[in-house]
Scaffold this motif. Structure first.
Motif, PDB file in Angstrom:
ATOM      1  N   LEU A  71       0.816  -1.205   0.000  1.00  0.00           N
ATOM      2  CA  LEU A  71       0.000   0.000   0.000  1.00  0.00           C
ATOM      3  C   LEU A  71       0.855   1.262   0.000  1.00  0.00           C
ATOM      4  N   ASP A  72       1.996   1.199   0.647  1.00  0.00           N
ATOM      5  CA  ASP A  72       2.880   2.364   0.716  1.00  0.00           C
ATOM      6  C   ASP A  72       3.224   2.876  -0.682  1.00  0.00           C
ATOM      7  N   THR A  73       3.364   1.958  -1.624  1.00  0.00           N
ATOM      8  CA  THR A  73       3.750   2.344  -2.986  1.00  0.00           C
ATOM      9  C   THR A  73       2.587   2.922  -3.779  1.00  0.00           C
ATOM     10  N   LYS A  74       1.364   2.814  -3.250  1.00  0.00           N
ATOM     11  CA  LYS A  74       0.179   3.263  -3.984  1.00  0.00           C
ATOM     12  C   LYS A  74      -0.243   4.682  -3.634  1.00  0.00           C
ATOM     13  N   MET A  75       0.200   5.204  -2.498  1.00  0.00           N
ATOM     14  CA  MET A  75      -0.393   6.421  -1.945  1.00  0.00           C
ATOM     15  C   MET A  75      -0.261   7.632  -2.862  1.00  0.00           C
ATOM     16  N   ALA A  76       0.886   7.849  -3.438  1.00  0.00           N
ATOM     17  CA  ALA A  76       1.081   9.027  -4.294  1.00  0.00           C
ATOM     18  C   ALA A  76       0.157   8.965  -5.510  1.00  0.00           C
ATOM     19  N   ASP A  77       0.091   7.801  -6.154  1.00  0.00           N
ATOM     20  CA  ASP A  77      -0.770   7.654  -7.332  1.00  0.00           C
ATOM     21  C   ASP A  77      -2.239   7.835  -6.973  1.00  0.00           C
ATOM     22  N   TRP A  78      -2.661   7.258  -5.842  1.00  0.00           N
ATOM     23  CA  TRP A  78      -4.055   7.402  -5.432  1.00  0.00           C
ATOM     24  C   TRP A  78      -4.396   8.862  -5.143  1.00  0.00           C
ATOM     25  N   SER A  79      -3.500   9.549  -4.461  1.00  0.00           N
ATOM     26  CA  SER A  79      -3.742  10.955  -4.161  1.00  0.00           C
ATOM     27  C   SER A  79      -3.835  11.773  -5.441  1.00  0.00           C
ATOM     28  N   ASN A  80      -2.936  11.527  -6.367  1.00  0.00           N
ATOM     29  CA  ASN A  80      -2.952  12.255  -7.637  1.00  0.00           C
ATOM     30  C   ASN A  80      -4.217  11.977  -8.440  1.00  0.00           C
ATOM     31  N   ALA A  81      -4.781  10.781  -8.251  1.00  0.00           N
ATOM     32  CA  ALA A  81      -6.007  10.418  -8.974  1.00  0.00           C
ATOM     33  C   ALA A  81      -7.244  11.100  -8.398  1.00  0.00           C
ATOM     34  N   GLY A  82      -7.163  11.604  -7.155  1.00  0.00           N
ATOM     35  CA  GLY A  82      -8.300  12.265  -6.541  1.00  0.00           C
ATOM     36  C   GLY A  82      -8.875  11.553  -5.337  1.00  0.00           C
ATOM     37  N   ILE A  83      -8.189  10.520  -4.860  1.00  0.00           N
ATOM     38  CA  ILE A  83      -8.588   9.850  -3.617  1.00  0.00           C
ATOM     39  C   ILE A  83      -8.296  10.795  -2.451  1.00  0.00           C
ATOM     40  N   ASP A  84      -9.175  10.831  -1.443  1.00  0.00           N
ATOM     41  CA  ASP A  84      -8.903  11.680  -0.279  1.00  0.00           C
ATOM     42  C   ASP A  84      -8.752  10.896   1.023  1.00  0.00           C
ATOM     43  N   ALA A  85      -9.131   9.615   1.029  1.00  0.00           N
ATOM     44  CA  ALA A  85      -9.007   8.805   2.247  1.00  0.00           C
ATOM     45  C   ALA A  85      -8.805   7.346   1.876  1.00  0.00           C
ATOM     46  N   ALA A 137       0.896   8.110   3.507  1.00  0.00           N
ATOM     47  CA  ALA A 137      -0.450   8.581   3.166  1.00  0.00           C
ATOM     48  C   ALA A 137      -0.613  10.042   3.560  1.00  0.00           C
ATOM     49  N   HIS A 138      -0.225  10.384   4.782  1.00  0.00           N
ATOM     50  CA  HIS A 138      -0.344  11.768   5.244  1.00  0.00           C
ATOM     51  C   HIS A 138       0.511  12.705   4.409  1.00  0.00           C
ATOM     52  N   ASP A 139       1.695  12.275   4.050  1.00  0.00           N
ATOM     53  CA  ASP A 139       2.574  13.115   3.224  1.00  0.00           C
ATOM     54  C   ASP A 139       1.944  13.418   1.866  1.00  0.00           C
ATOM     55  N   ASN A 140       1.022  12.552   1.440  1.00  0.00           N
ATOM     56  CA  ASN A 140       0.336  12.744   0.168  1.00  0.00           C
ATOM     57  C   ASN A 140      -1.075  13.310   0.341  1.00  0.00           C
ATOM     58  N   GLY A 141      -1.351  13.823   1.533  1.00  0.00           N
ATOM     59  CA  GLY A 141      -2.629  14.479   1.779  1.00  0.00           C
ATOM     60  C   GLY A 141      -3.791  13.563   2.049  1.00  0.00           C
ATOM     61  N   LEU A 142      -3.524  12.269   2.253  1.00  0.00           N
ATOM     62  CA  LEU A 142      -4.590  11.278   2.423  1.00  0.00           C
ATOM     63  C   LEU A 142      -4.867  11.007   3.895  1.00  0.00           C
ATOM     64  N   SER A 143      -6.139  10.989   4.268  1.00  0.00           N
ATOM     65  CA  SER A 143      -6.543  10.532   5.589  1.00  0.00           C
ATOM     66  C   SER A 143      -6.572   9.008   5.589  1.00  0.00           C
ATOM     67  N   VAL A 144      -6.421   8.426   6.770  1.00  0.00           N
ATOM     68  CA  VAL A 144      -6.404   6.973   6.907  1.00  0.00           C
ATOM     69  C   VAL A 144      -7.510   6.551   7.865  1.00  0.00           C
ATOM     70  N   ILE A 145      -8.366   5.645   7.382  1.00  0.00           N
ATOM     71  CA  ILE A 145      -9.544   5.191   8.126  1.00  0.00           C
ATOM     72  C   ILE A 145      -9.259   3.821   8.742  1.00  0.00           C
ATOM     73  N   ALA A 146      -9.453   3.704  10.047  1.00  0.00           N
ATOM     74  CA  ALA A 146      -9.258   2.435  10.749  1.00  0.00           C
ATOM     75  C   ALA A 146     -10.545   1.623  10.749  1.00  0.00           C
ATOM     76  N   ASP A 147     -10.433   0.340  10.487  1.00  0.00           N
ATOM     77  CA  ASP A 147     -11.558  -0.581  10.592  1.00  0.00           C
ATOM     78  C   ASP A 147     -11.639  -1.040  12.045  1.00  0.00           C
TER      79      ASP A 147
END
Length: 458
Positions: A71-85, A137-147
């Motif tokens: 998942l660590d390798t996905k965060m930048a791409d997801w953020s750039n795509a418009g994911i917010d969390a 995730a935080h460095d890429n502006g993404l919030s992280v949701i705990a289950d």
């Protein structure tokens, strides 16, 4: 005179000391108020709910402790795509150790650092890998949701239980040394025999016990506050909320803040709306899910006329096409994503749909459309077996018109827009038309077979 000067200096210092203490008290009070609201959000992160949530797992993701690194390798791409969390699976050590998906929780404070339940790491990795991934995730502006799984526990030892007259698996002594549990903390106990629902025969936590409340969300070292302040979580997805009263989620949210959504698995819109009101948080829109199943698997888009949580209370609806528990919309799945990513509610994308099964370019386009065009209320313009057209009326923007075509041929239809004498285009690129709306706001649009188009001001 010298004595008077000394007295004056002393009074000045006393005043400064008291003033500083008053300022500190105001600051501490402000922080405390901040902590006790649902407005908690770290600086630098995208506002949750304005973009799209990614469910960052599926059932039985690869074991071996490498998922957090993946998942660590996905965060930048997801953020750039418009994911917010990003919604993670349960992160703590569970009874099945290296094989568990986390829904059989044993030690809420073991994130892959204690050798218990058959492994040190969890199925997903180590504590260090988890916190590194959250930082990325935080460095890429993404919030992280705990289950959060707090209905039931698993993995306790057998003990004599005075409330049942026999032995129960309710003796929990986790190696973290936090939140030891015994029979009194589960049902039946000295308070009552049960709450609203048990799950799978697991020991059922009693949230009426003050000790359980303290460890789950109230104490400074509670699960909720540790996950937020030490591990770095920004919000909560509550598992199986049918198993306990909505005040539990409400109290948790009021204590620690953060975006919150509950898994109330029910297709009844009134029930979902009741629960979101009682818990004061969002819910997954299962009513929408089952109507989409009728529409896209049953080949009857008229089902999209029916009521859903987003139609009744869009601010509390989290929409989805698939998740780790249910993935029944197989045919025309991209059409279902075109639906939730152009309509009201907070849409979620399933990891495997995005990374493995569907066309990522088309999903990224729909995410962009959601984040840039899909604003305002919704008006359904047409719905029959094969065709569905709706418009978003815009809120500080132009809005859009979405045309979903489930037939085997191109379709065209005249519709009334919100735009007069305006050139519009299909932002999906599926149609090359660039028509001009009439002075009366009418225009003809089209959609390709088994596909969709999304129209807005050029």
């Amino acid at each position: 005179m010298k004595n008077l000067k000394c007295i004056g200096i002393a009074l000045l210092l006393l005043c400064l000391f008291n003033c500083n203490n008053e300022d500190l008290s105001v600051e501490e009070e402000s922080l405390q108020k901040k902590e006790n609201t649902n407005d908690f959000q770290r600086a630098g992160l995208k506002p949750i709910g304005e973009g799209v949530m990614m469910q960052a797992f599926y059932w039985d993701v690869p074991g071996g402790g490498n998922w957090w690194n993946t998942l660590d390798t996905k965060m930048a791409d997801w953020s750039n795509a418009g994911i917010d969390a990003v919604w993670l699976p349960p992160v703590s050590k569970a009874q099945n150790g290296p094989f568990s998906m986390g829904y059989d929780p044993f030690d809420y404070f073991d994130f892959g650092e204690y050798n218990q339940m058959g492994s040190t790491e969890t199925r997903f990795g180590s504590r260090t890998e988890l916190t590194n991934m959250i930082k990325t995730a935080h460095d890429n502006g993404l919030s992280v949701i705990a289950d959060i799984v707090i209905n039931h526990n698993s993995g306790g030892d057998s003990e004599s239980n005075a409330y049942t007259g026999g032995n129960t698996w309710t003796d929990f002594n986790p190696l973290s040394g936090n939140f030891n549990r015994s029979s009194t903390d589960f049902h039946a106990n000295n308070i009552h025999s049960n709450d609203t629902g048990a799950f799978g025969g697991f020991p059922d936590l009693c949230h009426h016990q003050t000790y359980v409340q303290d460890w789950l969300w109230k104490n400074p070292n509670s699960v909720a506050k540790y996950y937020r302040d030490v591990i770095g979580f920004d919000g909560w997805r509550f598992d199986y909320v049918k198993g306990f009263e909505p005040w539990v989620v409400k109290d948790w949210k009021n204590e620690v803040g953060g975006f919150s959504v509950g898994e109330y698995w029910d297709s009844n819109v009134s029930t979902l709306d009741w629960w979101t009101g009682a818990a004061e948080v969002s819910a997954f829109d299962f009513a929408c899910y089952y109507k989409m199943k009728d529409a896209f698997m049953g080949n009857d888009l008229a089902a999209l006329n029916d009521n859903m949580l987003w139609k009744q209370n869009a601010s509390k609806a989290v929409t989805f096409v698939a998740n780790h528990d249910t993935d029944e919309i197989i045919n025309n799945k991209i059409l279902a994503y075109a639906y939730i990513l152009t309509h009201e509610g907070y849409p979620t994308i399933f990891y495997r749909d995005y990374e493995e099964w569907l066309n990522k370019e088309r999903l990224n386009n729909l995410i962009w459309i959601h984040n840039n065009l899909a604003s305002g209320t919704t008006t359904i313009l047409h719905a029959d077996t094969d065709e569905y057209i709706a418009k978003r009326n815009g809120s500080g923007g132009n809005g859009l018109v979405v045309y979903i075509n489930n037939s085997n041929s191109w379709q065209e239809r005249w519709i009334e827009t919100n735009w007069s004498n305006t050139v519009i285009k299909d932002f999906t690129g599926h149609s090359g038309w660039e028509p001009t709306t009439q002075s009366g706001k009418w225009v003809k649009i089209q959609a390709p077979p088994k596909s969709y188009s999304v129209w807005s001001v050029k």
